[in-house]
Design an enzyme around this catalytic site. Structure first.
Site, PDB file in Angstrom:
ATOM      1  N   LYS A 141      46.138  27.088  38.293  1.00  0.00           N
ATOM      2  CA  LYS A 141      47.180  28.113  38.279  1.00  0.00           C
ATOM      3  C   LYS A 141      47.594  28.444  39.696  1.00  0.00           C
ATOM      4  O   LYS A 141      46.702  28.647  40.513  1.00  0.00           O
ATOM      5  CB  LYS A 141      46.591  29.351  37.614  1.00  0.00           C
ATOM      6  CG  LYS A 141      47.504  30.528  37.560  1.00  0.00           C
ATOM      7  CD  LYS A 141      46.780  31.664  36.921  1.00  0.00           C
ATOM      8  CE  LYS A 141      47.629  32.901  37.080  1.00  0.00           C
ATOM      9  NZ  LYS A 141      46.907  34.086  36.837  1.00  0.00           N
ATOM     10  N   LYS A 164      42.293  29.025  40.770  1.00  0.00           N
ATOM     11  CA  LYS A 164      43.383  29.990  40.814  1.00  0.00           C
ATOM     12  C   LYS A 164      43.683  30.303  42.264  1.00  0.00           C
ATOM     13  O   LYS A 164      42.823  30.787  43.007  1.00  0.00           O
ATOM     14  CB  LYS A 164      42.967  31.259  40.067  1.00  0.00           C
ATOM     15  CG  LYS A 164      44.031  32.333  40.084  1.00  0.00           C
ATOM     16  CD  LYS A 164      43.654  33.471  39.170  1.00  0.00           C
ATOM     17  CE  LYS A 164      44.654  34.593  39.264  1.00  0.00           C
ATOM     18  NZ  LYS A 164      44.264  35.724  38.429  1.00  0.00           N
ATOM     19  N   ARG A 210      44.632  39.473  47.573  1.00  0.00           N
ATOM     20  CA  ARG A 210      43.546  38.835  46.822  1.00  0.00           C
ATOM     21  C   ARG A 210      42.985  37.594  47.520  1.00  0.00           C
ATOM     22  O   ARG A 210      42.308  36.786  46.904  1.00  0.00           O
ATOM     23  CB  ARG A 210      44.045  38.436  45.438  1.00  0.00           C
ATOM     24  CG  ARG A 210      44.591  39.574  44.598  1.00  0.00           C
ATOM     25  CD  ARG A 210      44.457  39.256  43.127  1.00  0.00           C
ATOM     26  NE  ARG A 210      45.399  39.946  42.274  1.00  0.00           N
ATOM     27  CZ  ARG A 210      45.407  41.241  42.032  1.00  0.00           C
ATOM     28  NH1 ARG A 210      44.522  42.028  42.615  1.00  0.00           N
ATOM     29  NH2 ARG A 210      46.310  41.762  41.215  1.00  0.00           N
ATOM     30  N   CYS A 253      41.909  43.675  37.158  1.00  0.00           N
ATOM     31  CA  CYS A 253      43.021  44.148  38.006  1.00  0.00           C
ATOM     32  C   CYS A 253      44.029  45.027  37.268  1.00  0.00           C
ATOM     33  O   CYS A 253      44.616  45.923  37.874  1.00  0.00           O
ATOM     34  CB  CYS A 253      43.714  42.977  38.700  1.00  0.00           C
ATOM     35  SG  CYS A 253      44.434  41.785  37.570  1.00  0.00           S
TER      36      CYS A 253
HETATM   37  C1  PBG Z   1      44.857  38.613  36.522  1.00  0.00           C
HETATM   38  C2  PBG Z   1      45.936  37.620  36.353  1.00  0.00           C
HETATM   39  C3  PBG Z   1      47.089  37.403  37.126  1.00  0.00           C
HETATM   40  C4  PBG Z   1      47.829  36.426  36.465  1.00  0.00           C
HETATM   41  C5  PBG Z   1      47.098  36.054  35.340  1.00  0.00           C
HETATM   42  N1  PBG Z   1      45.922  36.786  35.311  1.00  0.00           N
HETATM   43  C6  PBG Z   1      47.603  38.088  38.311  1.00  0.00           C
HETATM   44  C7  PBG Z   1      46.944  38.038  39.604  1.00  0.00           C
HETATM   45  O1  PBG Z   1      45.932  37.359  39.829  1.00  0.00           O
HETATM   46  O2  PBG Z   1      47.449  38.763  40.452  1.00  0.00           O
HETATM   47  C8  PBG Z   1      49.165  35.899  36.891  1.00  0.00           C
HETATM   48  C9  PBG Z   1      50.015  35.349  35.799  1.00  0.00           C
HETATM   49  C10 PBG Z   1      51.429  35.155  36.140  1.00  0.00           C
HETATM   50  O3  PBG Z   1      51.890  35.326  37.292  1.00  0.00           O
HETATM   51  O4  PBG Z   1      52.171  34.815  35.214  1.00  0.00           O
HETATM   52  N2  PBG Z   1      43.964  38.402  37.541  1.00  0.00           N
END
Ligand code: PBG
Length: 323
Positions: free
Chosen positions: A247, A194, A216, A121
């Site tokens: 997460k 996630k 997403r 991304c």
């Molecule tokens: C990449 C990624 C993201 C985060 C970690 N790896 C962003 C997303 O998925 O949009 C978010 C980390 C954070 O908000 O501190 N895919």
């Protein structure tokens, strides 16, 4: 008044409280995420994340030394490439920002564990975590690219690879590609669970990775689901993940607890950018006590069952814990 049991008996003094404390936060539990920019002498504060900077590799080394001195065992690297394109081609380049940063860190801070975020991304012009085919993220075509990205990080010397894209089958694809090239000892920390969270907002400012169309939700998890988290984690474990992660952290403590009960692998949790920004903003307004709320949020994440915590507060917390 005759009370047989008085829970307050063991809360009377700090010495008693220390003796019966069930959970402990240690500097070893913390992992510090860092943003690597291209160029030299770059040090830009992220507006929505006070205290967090985008750093070019030269200045990254200085901050990594500081992190290591604080007793924090590991950092997580995110790259801001020079140029983005449809396929995120810089993500797998040996001369990419993250790869160069890894080489430098392994030279100057060899004892610091370097974890790299494996995703597209930040590198794609459309801002999605995979390749786009007819307006959708093409899962299986993305797996090949992710495997190349992972191999390029391993070649640079990364200690742990952390895929965060949420494509189906990516842990297996990355494991296979690593093993084929002799990196069978490089662990995978998978962002197994996630969520499609709005708490990532400030991160997307920092990494300039907001999707340019849509969102997403077709690949990250629905915040309403818990059973699905167990299934996601089980798949990643079967495919060879060494550490699994939930997460965001604080809004998903129940998920951390479910996974801790169900799996015998180390469990990580990511206190994401929005969780950090909320505490920082409230503290700046004088509405919350920053240190107290920070430590309370971190101990809550551990109490829920996390072994490791990715947090932008790592340096601040480690400084307090070290005393
Ligand atoms: C990449 C990624 C993201 C985060 C970690 N790896 C962003 C997303 O998925 O949009 C978010 C980390 C954070 O908000 O501190 N895919």
């Amino acid at each position: 008044m005759e009370l047989l049991f008085r829970p307050r008996r063991l809360r009377r003094t700090e010495s008693l409280r220390r003796m019966v404390r069930e959970t402990h936060l240690r500097r070893e539990d913390l992992i510090y995420p860092m943003f690597v920019a291209s160029g030299k002498g770059v040090r830009q504060e992220v507006p929505s994340m006070p205290g967090v900077f985008r750093l070019s590799t030269d200045l990254l080394v200085d901050e990594a030394l500081e992190v290591a001195d604080l007793g924090i065992p590991a950092v997580l690297l995110f790259g801001l490439p020079r140029a983005k394109d449809d396929t995120g081609s810089e993500a797998a380049s040996a001369r990419g920002v993250v790869q160069q940063a890894v080489v430098r860190l392994k030279k100057h801070t060899p004892g610091l564990v370097v974890i790299t975020d494996v995703c597209l991304c930040g590198y794609t012009s459309h801002g999605h975590c995979g390749l786009i085919h007819e307006g959708e993220v093409d899962n299986d075509a993305t797996l090949e690219v992710l495997a190349q990205v992972a191999v390029s990080h391993a070649e640079a010397g990364a200690d742990i690879l952390a895929p965060s894209d949420m494509m189906d089958g990516r842990v297996g694809a990355i494991r296979e590609a690593l093993d084929e090239r002799g990196y069978e000892m490089t662990p995978i920390l998978s962002y197994a669970v996630k969520y499609a969270s709005s708490f990532y907002g400030p991160f997307r400012d920092a990494a300039e990775s907001a999707p340019q169309f849509g969102d997403r939700r077709a690949y990250q998890m629905d915040p309403a689901n818990a059973r699905e988290a167990l299934r996601e984690a089980a798949l990643d474990v079967e495919e060879g993940a060494d550490i699994i992660m939930v997460k965001p952290a604080l809004p998903y403590l129940d998920i951390i607890t479910h996974l801790a009960a169900e799996f015998d692998l180390p469990l990580a949790a990511y206190q994401v950018s929005g969780e950090y920004a909320m505490i920082k903003a409230a503290a700046q307004k004088g509405w919350l006590n920053e240190e107290a709320v920070m430590l309370e949020s971190l101990i809550a994440i551990k109490r829920a069952g996390a072994d490791l915590i990715f947090t932008y507060f790592a340096k601040q917390a480690a400084a307090l814990l070290g005393k």
